[in-house]
Design an enzyme around this catalytic site. Structure first.
Site, mmCIF file in Angstrom:
data_model
loop_
_atom_site.group_PDB
_atom_site.id
_atom_site.type_symbol
_atom_site.label_atom_id
_atom_site.label_comp_id
_atom_site.label_asym_id
_atom_site.label_seq_id
_atom_site.Cartn_x
_atom_site.Cartn_y
_atom_site.Cartn_z
ATOM 1 N N GLU A 48 -39.927 -103.325 -24.011
ATOM 2 C CA GLU A 48 -40.625 -102.151 -24.877
ATOM 3 C C GLU A 48 -39.758 -101.906 -25.917
ATOM 4 O O GLU A 48 -38.540 -101.565 -25.855
ATOM 5 C CB GLU A 48 -40.767 -100.925 -23.826
ATOM 6 C CG GLU A 48 -41.335 -99.857 -24.451
ATOM 7 C CD GLU A 48 -41.308 -98.515 -23.704
ATOM 8 O OE1 GLU A 48 -41.062 -98.733 -22.312
ATOM 9 O OE2 GLU A 48 -42.103 -97.422 -24.061
ATOM 10 N N ARG A 274 -31.156 -106.118 -11.387
ATOM 11 C CA ARG A 274 -30.652 -105.913 -12.599
ATOM 12 C C ARG A 274 -29.352 -105.802 -12.949
ATOM 13 O O ARG A 274 -28.528 -105.657 -11.879
ATOM 14 C CB ARG A 274 -31.366 -104.574 -13.240
ATOM 15 C CG ARG A 274 -30.854 -103.178 -12.620
ATOM 16 C CD ARG A 274 -31.655 -102.034 -12.908
ATOM 17 N NE ARG A 274 -31.570 -101.571 -14.318
ATOM 18 C CZ ARG A 274 -32.668 -101.564 -14.939
ATOM 19 N NH1 ARG A 274 -33.692 -101.970 -14.850
ATOM 20 N NH2 ARG A 274 -32.323 -101.119 -16.129
ATOM 21 N N LYS A 284 -31.847 -97.619 -21.856
ATOM 22 C CA LYS A 284 -32.160 -97.402 -23.237
ATOM 23 C C LYS A 284 -32.221 -95.895 -23.503
ATOM 24 O O LYS A 284 -31.855 -95.153 -24.498
ATOM 25 C CB LYS A 284 -33.463 -98.012 -23.530
ATOM 26 C CG LYS A 284 -33.312 -99.354 -23.888
ATOM 27 C CD LYS A 284 -34.500 -99.975 -24.229
ATOM 28 C CE LYS A 284 -35.358 -100.336 -23.064
ATOM 29 N NZ LYS A 284 -36.578 -101.144 -23.703
HETATM 30 P P1 ATP Z 1 -33.996 -99.464 -19.688
HETATM 31 O O1 ATP Z 1 -33.790 -99.173 -18.288
HETATM 32 O O2 ATP Z 1 -32.839 -99.887 -20.712
HETATM 33 O O3 ATP Z 1 -34.863 -98.629 -20.511
HETATM 34 P P2 ATP Z 1 -36.212 -101.213 -19.443
HETATM 35 O O4 ATP Z 1 -36.323 -102.001 -18.227
HETATM 36 O O5 ATP Z 1 -37.092 -100.245 -19.320
HETATM 37 O O6 ATP Z 1 -34.690 -100.967 -19.599
HETATM 38 P P3 ATP Z 1 -37.628 -102.827 -20.891
HETATM 39 O O7 ATP Z 1 -37.716 -102.968 -22.644
HETATM 40 O O8 ATP Z 1 -39.067 -102.650 -20.418
HETATM 41 O O9 ATP Z 1 -36.392 -101.952 -20.690
HETATM 42 O O10 ATP Z 1 -36.903 -104.282 -20.576
HETATM 43 C C1 ATP Z 1 -37.485 -105.762 -20.774
HETATM 44 C C2 ATP Z 1 -36.997 -106.543 -19.734
HETATM 45 O O11 ATP Z 1 -35.594 -106.721 -19.676
HETATM 46 C C3 ATP Z 1 -37.633 -106.149 -18.479
HETATM 47 O O12 ATP Z 1 -38.161 -107.502 -17.868
HETATM 48 C C4 ATP Z 1 -36.525 -105.529 -17.496
HETATM 49 O O13 ATP Z 1 -36.842 -106.036 -16.331
HETATM 50 C C5 ATP Z 1 -35.355 -106.412 -18.074
HETATM 51 N N1 ATP Z 1 -34.054 -105.743 -18.070
HETATM 52 C C6 ATP Z 1 -33.863 -104.516 -18.417
HETATM 53 N N2 ATP Z 1 -32.844 -103.848 -17.998
HETATM 54 C C7 ATP Z 1 -32.056 -104.869 -17.452
HETATM 55 C C8 ATP Z 1 -31.121 -104.937 -16.701
HETATM 56 N N3 ATP Z 1 -30.060 -103.985 -16.656
HETATM 57 N N4 ATP Z 1 -30.759 -106.291 -16.266
HETATM 58 C C9 ATP Z 1 -31.458 -107.061 -16.182
HETATM 59 N N5 ATP Z 1 -32.752 -107.072 -16.808
HETATM 60 C C10 ATP Z 1 -32.858 -106.119 -17.297
HETATM 61 MG MG MG Z 2 -39.544 -100.651 -19.219
#
Ligand code: ATP
Ligand code: MG
Length: 575
Positions: A48, A274, A284
């Protein structure tokens, strides 16, 4: 491969025990064997664009792009841009830059969930026509109330029984902008008694009179993540939709939506743990708070766990990919020591970084028996690990700088550096003996050392074979150039700032001394032209990299990682 147990909490390294693959790679291999998904492997990385990528994303990127390339498949980059309120072009650009820097390429497969808004709308209308979705006019609070809890079943909305035609009409008018935000939502008609809260008639669309960074003012209704994601996957022909564990409870909904519609592809959602990294936060939202609150200088502050921060700190893509390889992929959440990440960087830089001498806290040394006005050049090895990196000249003269810490007036036991009367080796130079020193009477601070050198020890070897245990780094005062050096510690003092035991805000354990600027540092003159991003090992001090703040007249170095390898120690102890 012998991968160390870096945590006693979980099994993020289960891959190592299971062999070269992990449970996701096993599923993919099995699907290829049985011909599921037409023998194809298509994955995607779906960020995102509401912030910069961090090291957790790197884990997901390595996994998705890795699995695709290992199997002759492809990996899409899809921006999951369904929430116009928080998304920005700056983030889109940084995400593409960071993925490329990490060494991956989506080729022509760049997509946006917003590309599918028209098709998603059509799918939603199809659900309504099939009696599987309805327009609800309860308020947000009422919807929450009606949803129930884990221990209490939900209650059906009075609008749930709306006639099909009325639903279609209202949904169309929602799109046309006839209603204010929050007036109606579109919900899936599933089961308000489901033990899974995600299945209690989840919201599929909401009204948001907000411009979108790509579609502008065309839309005032936007699909929810759960609706947009599975359908975007399906539209693109994704075979394996890999996501993190928090989406496990969303999988029934993912499958429900795809089963409820006549889609050509039904990807398989697979969840993995994760990455959590000690002494930092990987969210984020929290990283944005640090940026906006001025706790760091920006998304690329060298202390940030973002890919842009790590890059500025001096991390290489190779080190990060090695790290992602070592932590493996598992189904249980765990925390990885940041010492492992540092270990991976050290491993990589050890091979590629030139050694140079730098003095961060200089102490003046006068070599009393070295003639004034004379200077000579000594030969120094650029990288003992790689002879092909050659040698360079370092200048020696009467006035030198050494590290303050390399002299003690009252040396403790086993102190092999300089002390009154003791002899030490200058790296690539001579053996010198301390004959005296001067002190500031007022502060007690040592101002200057007096030493003599032994001219027969050029290169650091005594012809009589006498033992000199200590070797220290140094610079010739008249040749050295000044540089700004920034030393970094962990951003947080606690290993787990994300979940403080006392419930305190994670920002209360920010490390106040995570960035130190000693001031008055010196480096070898040969580094004058070093360009931003250039990496060096400052002998005995650590790895350093030239910061983009550097200008030709003002060198700025970031400490990438110290030399002391706490991870290597743990690893050794376990062998
Ligand atoms: P955040 O919690 O940092 O906001 P998010 O999952 O909302 O992360 P996205 O932009 O939706 O952020 O993530 C893109 C991809 O990265 C998704 O498939 C998510 O599952 C993966 N991802 C995000 N954070 C992690 C992490 N700490 N470890 C592994 N994969 C991750
Ligand atoms: Mg997300």
């Amino acid at each position: 491969m012998n991968v160390p147990d870096h945590s006693n909490k979980g099994s993020d390294h289960a891959r190592a025990e299971a062999g070269p693959g992990d449970f996701i790679r096993e599923i993919v291999a099995e699907d290829l064997r049985t011909g599921n998904h037409g023998g194809q492997v298509v994955t995607r990385f779906p960020p995102e664009p509401n912030g910069y990528l961090h090291i957790g994303h790197a884990k997901s990127i390595c996994l998705n792009f890795g699995i695709a390339s290992e199997n002759g498949g492809r990996c899409h980059l899809r921006f999951d841009d369904t929430n116009p309120v928080k998304e920005e072009v700056e983030y889109v650009e940084s995400i593409m830059r960071d993925i490329r820097w990490l060494g991956f390429d989506w080729g022509k497969h760049l997509y946006h969930a917003s590309d599918y808004f028209e098709r998603l709308y059509e799918y939603a209308a199809q659900l309504i026509r099939g009696g599987k979705a309805y327009v609800d006019s309860l308020s947000t609070e009422e919807i929450r109330e009606y949803r129930g809890t884990l221990t209490m079943r939900g209650k059906e909305s009075p609008f749930r029984a709306r006639p099909l035609e009325e639903n279609l009409d209202l949904f169309e008018r929602m799109r046309r902008g006839e209603f204010p935000d929050g007036a109606h939502v579109l919900r899936a008609k599933i089961d308000m008694a489901s033990p899974n809260l995600n299945m209690r008639d989840p919201v599929l669309y909401r009204i948001r009179h907000v411009a979108h960074q790509r579609t502008g003012d065309i839309w005032c209704i936007y699909p929810m993540y759960d609706f947009a994601h599975c359908l975007s996957d399906s539209i693109e022909g994704i075979t394996h939709s890999i996501c993190t564990l928090e989406f496990e409870d969303h999988r029934p909904l993912y499958d429900w939506i795809l089963d409820a519609l006549p889609v050509a592809h039904h990807p398989r959602q697979i969840e993995f743990a994760r990455l959590n990294l000690s002494h930092t936060v990987l969210s984020k939202r929290k990283l944005l708070e640090l940026v906006e609150g001025g706790c760091v200088s920006g998304w690329d502050d060298p202390r940030m766990p973002t890919l842009s921060g790590l890059r500025r700190r001096g991390y290489t893509p190779e080190a990060i990919r090695d790290f992602c390889d070592r932590i493996g992929v598992a189904k249980t959440d765990s925390q990885v020591e940041s010492a492992l990440l540092e270990h991976c960087l050290r491993n990589d830089l050890n091979k590629r970084a030139s050694r140079v001498m730098a003095v961060l806290r200089p102490l003046r040394v006068v070599i009393e028996n070295y003639p004034e006005g004379r200077a000579e050049e000594l030969e120094a090895v650029n990288n003992p690990e790689d002879q092909s990196m050659g040698t360079r000249k370092v200048s020696f003269s009467r006035i030198l700088y050494i590290e303050r810490d390399d002299f003690r007036e009252h040396p403790p036991k086993k102190y092999h550096r300089l002390a009154p009367g003791s002899e030490v080796r200058l790296r690539y130079g001579y053996l010198i003996t301390c004959t005296g020193f001067s002190k500031d009477e007022r502060t007690g601070e040592v101002m200057e050392l007096r030493c003599t050198y032994d001219p027969s020890t050029r290169g650091g070897h005594a012809p009589d074979g006498r033992k000199v245990k200590g070797t220290i780094h140094w610079l010739s005062a008249s040749h050295a150039i000044e540089a700004e050096v920034r030393l970094y510690g962990h951003l947080f003092t606690k290993p787990n700032p994300g979940e403080a035991d006392d419930g305190a805000d994670y920002k209360t354990c920010l490390n106040p001394s995570s960035c130190e600027k000693p001031g008055g540092c010196f480096v070898e003159p040969g580094m004058a032209g070093a360009s931003p991003g250039a990496r060096f090992q400052f002998e005995r001090l650590g790895y350093f990299c030239v910061d983009p703040d550097s200008t030709p007249g003002h060198l700025v170095f970031n400490q990438s990682v110290a030399l002391r390898d706490t991870w290597g120690k743990i690893e050794k102890a376990q062998r």
